[in-house]
Design an enzyme around this catalytic site. Structure first.
Site, mmCIF file in Angstrom:
data_model
loop_
_atom_site.group_PDB
_atom_site.id
_atom_site.type_symbol
_atom_site.label_atom_id
_atom_site.label_comp_id
_atom_site.label_asym_id
_atom_site.label_seq_id
_atom_site.Cartn_x
_atom_site.Cartn_y
_atom_site.Cartn_z
ATOM 1 N N ASP A 109 0.827 -1.215 0.000
ATOM 2 C CA ASP A 109 0.000 0.000 0.000
ATOM 3 C C ASP A 109 0.852 1.253 0.000
ATOM 4 O O ASP A 109 0.658 2.167 -0.790
ATOM 5 C CB ASP A 109 -0.976 -0.006 1.191
ATOM 6 C CG ASP A 109 -0.291 -0.294 2.520
ATOM 7 O OD1 ASP A 109 0.942 -0.468 2.546
ATOM 8 O OD2 ASP A 109 -0.991 -0.338 3.548
ATOM 9 N N ASP A 112 7.311 3.721 3.229
ATOM 10 C CA ASP A 112 7.808 4.893 3.955
ATOM 11 C C ASP A 112 9.334 4.790 4.010
ATOM 12 O O ASP A 112 10.021 5.274 3.123
ATOM 13 C CB ASP A 112 7.148 4.913 5.340
ATOM 14 C CG ASP A 112 7.530 6.123 6.152
ATOM 15 O OD1 ASP A 112 8.198 7.016 5.614
ATOM 16 O OD2 ASP A 112 7.156 6.209 7.340
ATOM 17 N N ARG A 174 -10.312 2.545 6.344
ATOM 18 C CA ARG A 174 -9.916 1.645 5.237
ATOM 19 C C ARG A 174 -10.946 1.638 4.117
ATOM 20 O O ARG A 174 -10.622 1.381 2.961
ATOM 21 C CB ARG A 174 -9.743 0.209 5.739
ATOM 22 C CG ARG A 174 -8.605 0.005 6.720
ATOM 23 C CD ARG A 174 -8.327 -1.494 6.901
ATOM 24 N NE ARG A 174 -7.531 -1.777 8.085
ATOM 25 C CZ ARG A 174 -6.208 -1.684 8.153
ATOM 26 N NH1 ARG A 174 -5.521 -1.287 7.120
ATOM 27 N NH2 ARG A 174 -5.566 -1.978 9.263
HETATM 28 P P1 5GP Z 1 7.977 1.231 6.005
HETATM 29 O O1 5GP Z 1 8.271 -0.150 6.511
HETATM 30 O O2 5GP Z 1 8.216 1.412 4.546
HETATM 31 O O3 5GP Z 1 8.670 2.299 6.834
HETATM 32 O O4 5GP Z 1 6.442 1.505 6.306
HETATM 33 C C1 5GP Z 1 5.443 0.875 5.570
HETATM 34 C C2 5GP Z 1 4.234 0.594 6.425
HETATM 35 O O5 5GP Z 1 4.001 1.642 7.377
HETATM 36 C C3 5GP Z 1 3.003 0.554 5.559
HETATM 37 O O6 5GP Z 1 2.745 -0.763 5.084
HETATM 38 C C4 5GP Z 1 1.930 1.064 6.491
HETATM 39 O O7 5GP Z 1 1.401 -0.012 7.228
HETATM 40 C C5 5GP Z 1 2.637 1.996 7.431
HETATM 41 N N1 5GP Z 1 2.514 3.403 7.017
HETATM 42 C C6 5GP Z 1 3.505 4.232 6.628
HETATM 43 N N2 5GP Z 1 3.041 5.465 6.342
HETATM 44 C C7 5GP Z 1 1.694 5.413 6.565
HETATM 45 C C8 5GP Z 1 0.627 6.393 6.439
HETATM 46 O O8 5GP Z 1 0.806 7.567 6.073
HETATM 47 N N3 5GP Z 1 -0.632 5.960 6.739
HETATM 48 C C9 5GP Z 1 -0.905 4.691 7.162
HETATM 49 N N4 5GP Z 1 -2.167 4.404 7.425
HETATM 50 N N5 5GP Z 1 0.077 3.752 7.292
HETATM 51 C C10 5GP Z 1 1.357 4.108 6.998
#
Ligand code: 5GP
Length: 184
Positions: A109, A112, A174
């Site tokens: 989805d 980050d 969601r």
């Molecule tokens: P990463 O592991 O790339 O740092 O973070 C990815 C995960 O963090 C995503 O799959 C999601 O679950 C959560 N996440 C990061 N940014 C957001 C955001 O702006 N909104 C939401 N709802 N989840 C986020």
């Protein structure tokens, strides 16, 4: 509690959000991603692997824009206890399929830091797939912290919390058809 008013600002629990991408914006982008994946894998029976929970809405739309045989699988990941920056992930549900020789399309989805995807791809590589392709609907600017290759990106966004189209805030949001960002 989720409230909507005429200015399109919505309230989810204690926070206010404003529209970022409409349902139509997303539909057009998902169609383009589906077309690109069809060109790449239309005759290869790829396995779409969707990361739960957030990516389930995106994955369900994306696979219906894919023309050709394909299979679909869902995984639920959990972080190992440890610091945010080093914690690996483990698969707590899914991935029962034999990935040997398969073309795997990972559907996420939002990316980050890239931590989730980086560690998940390491796990996939151990299973000898023919190829691993990554697709994310949204990418935040920090996505370079962990070394990952994102093959297909829906939208690049700023570093602000978003909800909708599968993404939640404290369990809610969601089911919103569009993507909303935290109001500044
Ligand atoms: P990463 O592991 O790339 O740092 O973070 C990815 C995960 O963090 C995503 O799959 C999601 O679950 C959560 N996440 C990061 N940014 C957001 C955001 O702006 N909104 C939401 N709802 N989840 C986020």
């Amino acid at each position: 509690m989720m409230e909507q008013n005429s200015t399109e600002t919505i309230k989810i629990r204690d926070l206010f959000f404003v529209p970022l991408f409409t349902e139509a914006d997303i539909r057009a982008r998902v169609q383009a991603l589906g077309t690109a994946l069809t060109e790449q894998f239309g005759d290869k029976n790829p396995l779409f692997v969707s990361i739960l929970s957030g990516a389930f809405v995106f994955a369900s739309d994306l696979i219906r824009r894919f023309e050709g045989d394909c299979e679909v699988s869902f995984v639920k990941l959990a972080s190992y206890a440890g610091t945010q920056s080093t914690g690996a992930v483990q698969v707590v549900m899914g991935l029962e399929k034999d990935l040997h020789g398969r073309h795997v399309i990972v559907v996420e989805d939002i990316v980050d830091t890239g931590r989730t995807l980086h560690h998940f791809i390491e796990l996939l590589q151990d299973k000898s797939p023919a190829s691993i392709t990554t697709v994310t609907l949204l990418r935040k600017p920090d996505a370079v912290v962990f070394p990952i290759t994102l093959d297909h990106i829906g939208f690049d966004i700023t570093d602000r919390f978003v909800v909708g189209y599968g993404l939640d805030y404290d369990g809610l949001g969601r089911n919103l058809p569009g993507v909303y960002q935290l109001k500044s």
